[in-house]
Write a protein that holds these residues in place. Structure first.
Motif, PDB file in Angstrom:
ATOM      1  N   GLN A   1      -7.484  49.438-104.159  1.00 43.93           N
ATOM      2  CA  GLN A   1      -6.559  50.506-104.520  1.00 43.93           C
ATOM      3  C   GLN A   1      -7.037  51.095-105.844  1.00 43.93           C
ATOM      4  O   GLN A   1      -7.102  50.376-106.841  1.00 43.93           O
ATOM      5  N   LEU A   2      -7.394  52.368-105.851  1.00 45.91           N
ATOM      6  CA  LEU A   2      -7.883  52.975-107.094  1.00 45.91           C
ATOM      7  C   LEU A   2      -6.726  53.495-107.935  1.00 45.91           C
ATOM      8  O   LEU A   2      -5.627  53.745-107.409  1.00 45.91           O
TER       9      LEU A   2
ATOM     10  N   ARG B   1     -19.384  55.963-105.731  1.00 48.49           N
ATOM     11  CA  ARG B   1     -18.167  56.603-106.247  1.00 48.49           C
ATOM     12  C   ARG B   1     -18.048  56.237-107.714  1.00 48.49           C
ATOM     13  O   ARG B   1     -17.804  55.077-108.048  1.00 48.49           O
TER      14      ARG B   1
ATOM     15  N   ASP C   1      -6.293  56.352-109.112  1.00 47.42           N
ATOM     16  CA  ASP C   1      -5.855  57.703-108.728  1.00 47.42           C
ATOM     17  C   ASP C   1      -5.121  57.714-107.384  1.00 47.42           C
ATOM     18  O   ASP C   1      -4.859  58.770-106.818  1.00 47.42           O
ATOM     19  N   GLY C   2      -4.831  56.522-106.863  1.00 48.16           N
ATOM     20  CA  GLY C   2      -4.032  56.430-105.635  1.00 48.16           C
ATOM     21  C   GLY C   2      -4.862  56.284-104.367  1.00 48.16           C
ATOM     22  O   GLY C   2      -4.328  55.924-103.311  1.00 48.16           O
ATOM     23  N   GLN C   3      -6.173  56.562-104.447  1.00 44.05           N
ATOM     24  CA  GLN C   3      -7.006  56.447-103.231  1.00 44.05           C
ATOM     25  C   GLN C   3      -7.197  54.988-102.840  1.00 44.05           C
ATOM     26  O   GLN C   3      -7.164  54.084-103.689  1.00 44.05           O
ATOM     27  N   LEU C   4      -7.434  54.772-101.553  1.00 47.04           N
ATOM     28  CA  LEU C   4      -7.678  53.415-101.043  1.00 47.04           C
ATOM     29  C   LEU C   4      -9.104  53.370-100.498  1.00 47.04           C
ATOM     30  O   LEU C   4      -9.503  54.227 -99.709  1.00 47.04           O
ATOM     31  N   VAL C   5      -9.873  52.385-100.935  1.00 44.12           N
ATOM     32  CA  VAL C   5     -11.241  52.220-100.412  1.00 44.12           C
ATOM     33  C   VAL C   5     -11.202  51.073 -99.413  1.00 44.12           C
ATOM     34  O   VAL C   5     -10.943  49.923 -99.786  1.00 44.12           O
ATOM     35  N   THR C   6     -11.432  51.370 -98.143  1.00 41.36           N
ATOM     36  CA  THR C   6     -11.337  50.329 -97.117  1.00 41.36           C
ATOM     37  C   THR C   6     -12.727  49.817 -96.745  1.00 41.36           C
ATOM     38  O   THR C   6     -13.728  50.485 -96.976  1.00 41.36           O
TER      39      THR C   6
ATOM     40  N   GLN D   1     -20.667  51.067 -99.833  1.00 39.61           N
ATOM     41  CA  GLN D   1     -20.038  51.892-100.864  1.00 39.61           C
ATOM     42  C   GLN D   1     -20.123  51.165-102.194  1.00 39.61           C
ATOM     43  O   GLN D   1     -19.845  49.964-102.270  1.00 39.61           O
TER      44      GLN D   1
ATOM     45  N   ALA E   1     -14.224  55.746-110.578  1.00 37.09           N
ATOM     46  CA  ALA E   1     -13.303  55.176-109.577  1.00 37.09           C
ATOM     47  C   ALA E   1     -12.853  53.805-110.074  1.00 37.09           C
ATOM     48  O   ALA E   1     -13.545  52.809-109.889  1.00 37.09           O
TER      49      ALA E   1
END
Ligand SMILES: Cc1cc2nc3c(=O)[nH]c(=O)nc-3n(C[C@H](O)[C@H](O)[C@H](O)COP(=O)(O)OP(=O)(O)OC[C@H]3O[C@@H](n4cnc5c(N)ncnc54)[C@H](O)[C@@H]3O)c2cc1C
Length: 403
Positions: free
Chosen positions: A248-249, A234, A251-256, A202, A237
């Motif tokens: 931790q982005l 992405r 916008d609240g999303q988490l990229v694992t 990613q 981001a």
């Protein structure tokens, strides 16, 4: 004080850093001064090798050995050059001395070419939880971490997460690394007894596009190759923090993922902050049109460390090897001019184009306004790196002692 008897009466030139810019200055100046038996030139670096940094994505992708990008300095330097392997810790500007682990080194003319360091933009957790990619050792660590993560991915409960490599920063470094890994990881997974489509790569970019500042055609073509290789890109981001769970982005999303690499930008080395020299954006040192530090005409700066404003755009030139080499060329001519009481020449950048490899077989290139993509662009990148290594070897041929 580092020096040799009999230095008196000779102008002491010290080059700090044997990267693209510093090594080029040393090689070019000795070539120009080959008939001067008393050139007093000292090159200082923490390593006794030069690193071909542009080749690091291949080391990080396991397709090139780390030692192959460490080129021993002894093989390149003319005998006129005194090499001191030590760490530079600071500057005594009034006394005209570099402060180093080997003691102070005095100069009459100083060339500062200490490169840059990863910039974490003060994002919490980033420095602790991501791997940088700025040296052969960094690249070895990335490849070791990827291999280890794939070994651990044999555990079915955490397979997908562990086998995911997340790269922060969609500039040339991030794109090259993403492409390289996406191409080699299926085969590596197979060797670990895993499904070849298990690994994922990613690329997380804060801005609206990858390869910011490049032509829309180039961006489009690079995006297509990455997509073809299965890289998940992405954009928009922005990373707010790096935590134990992932990126931790904002916008609240988490990229694992299993491995996190940071390729989001560079800044000047820490020691420049206390150098007393005028610095600008990202701590780069401000220079005049001859590449001399403002108000310090006895100090030249080249490469990533120099903030060289391009008059046409009003922006500082990007931190690129191509720029470092051109600056090194002008600087060698100017030091030669000073030794021969000739006037200095102003630096002008001649952009030769932009080439990025995307994977092990393809790439993208913008040269003279023409965008190409595919095999040819990759061959071009290989050719540029080969030519660079040849030029470095060729200049050794000027060694006046050996010939
Ligand atoms: C992964 C990656 C890929 C890249 N690919 C490309 C590319 O394809 N094309 C391109 O044009 N650019 C590329 N770049 C950018 C390019 O590598 C840099 O712009 C270039 O290395 C800058 O040259 P420099 O001489 O300023 O610094 P460097 O080449 O980094 O050299 C700095 C030298 O200073 C020494 N040094 C630093 N601090 C100290 C200290 N305190 N004491 C002693 N020695 C010290 C270091 O050991 C090093 O030898 C890439 C960068 C990265 C990270």
């Amino acid at each position: 004080m580092v020096g040799t008897p009999g230095d008196q009466g000779r102008r002491q030139i010290v080059v700090a850093g044997a990267g693209y810019a510093g090594l080029h200055v040393a090689l070019r100046l000795t070539a120009r001064q080959r008939n001067n038996p008393v050139l007093n030139l000292t090159l200082v670096d923490q390593h006794d090798y030069h690193q071909a940094i542009t080749e690091l994505p291949r080391v990080a992708g396991g397709t090139r050995a780390a030692d192959a990008v460490r080129i021993p300095l002894q093989k390149m330097l003319a005998k006129q050059v005194r090499f001191v392997q030590t760490t530079i810790n600071g500057f005594d500007l009034a006394g005209r001395r570099l402060l180093t682990g080997a003691g102070p080194i005095g100069w009459e003319r100083l060339v500062l070419a200490l490169g840059s360091r990863p910039n974490d933009f003060a994002i919490p957790g980033l420095e602790q939880r991501t791997l940088p990619l700025y040296s052969a050792s960094d690249a070895e660590r990335v490849w070791a971490a990827v291999s280890k993560a794939l070994t651990a991915a044999a555990d079915p409960r955490a397979q997908r997460r562990l086998a995911t490599v997340v790269i922060g920063g969609g500039g040339a470094t991030g794109v090259e690394l993403a492409g390289e890994l996406a191409e080699v990881l299926p085969e590596v997974a197979r060797r670990h007894g895993l499904a070849p489509d298990l690994p994922a790569v990613q690329l997380v970019e804060a801005g609206p596009t990858i390869l910011a500042g490049s032509s829309p055609q180039l961006i489009d073509k690079a995006t297509k190759i990455l997509s073809d290789l299965g890289v998940q890109v992405r954009t928009n981001a922005k990373i707010a923090a790096a935590t134990a769970d992932g990126f931790q982005l904002t916008d609240g999303q988490l990229v694992t993922g299993g491995v996190f690499v940071w390729a989001g930008g560079v800044k000047a080395p820490e020691l420049m902050a206390s150098s007393g020299l005028p610095t600008g954006h990202n701590g780069r040192v401000k220079v005049d049109r001859y590449l001399r530090v403002l108000d310090h005409p006895e100090i030249y700066v080249a490469g990533d460390l120099a903030s060289v404003v391009e008059p046409r755009t009003g922006h500082a030139l990007p931190p690129l090897a191509q720029v470092a080499l051109e600056e090194g060329e002008t600087m060698a001519r100017n030091l030669d001019a000073e030794l021969n009481d000739r006037p200095l020449e102003a630096f002008a950048f001649h952009d030769k184009g932009f080439v990025v490899s995307v994977g092990t077989r393809r790439g993208v290139a913008d040269i003279a306004g023409i965008t190409t993509a595919g095999r040819l662009a990759h061959v071009l990148k290989d050719a540029i790196e080969w030519e660079y290594r040849q030029s470095v070897k060729h200049l050794r041929g000027w060694d006046p002692v050996a010939h």
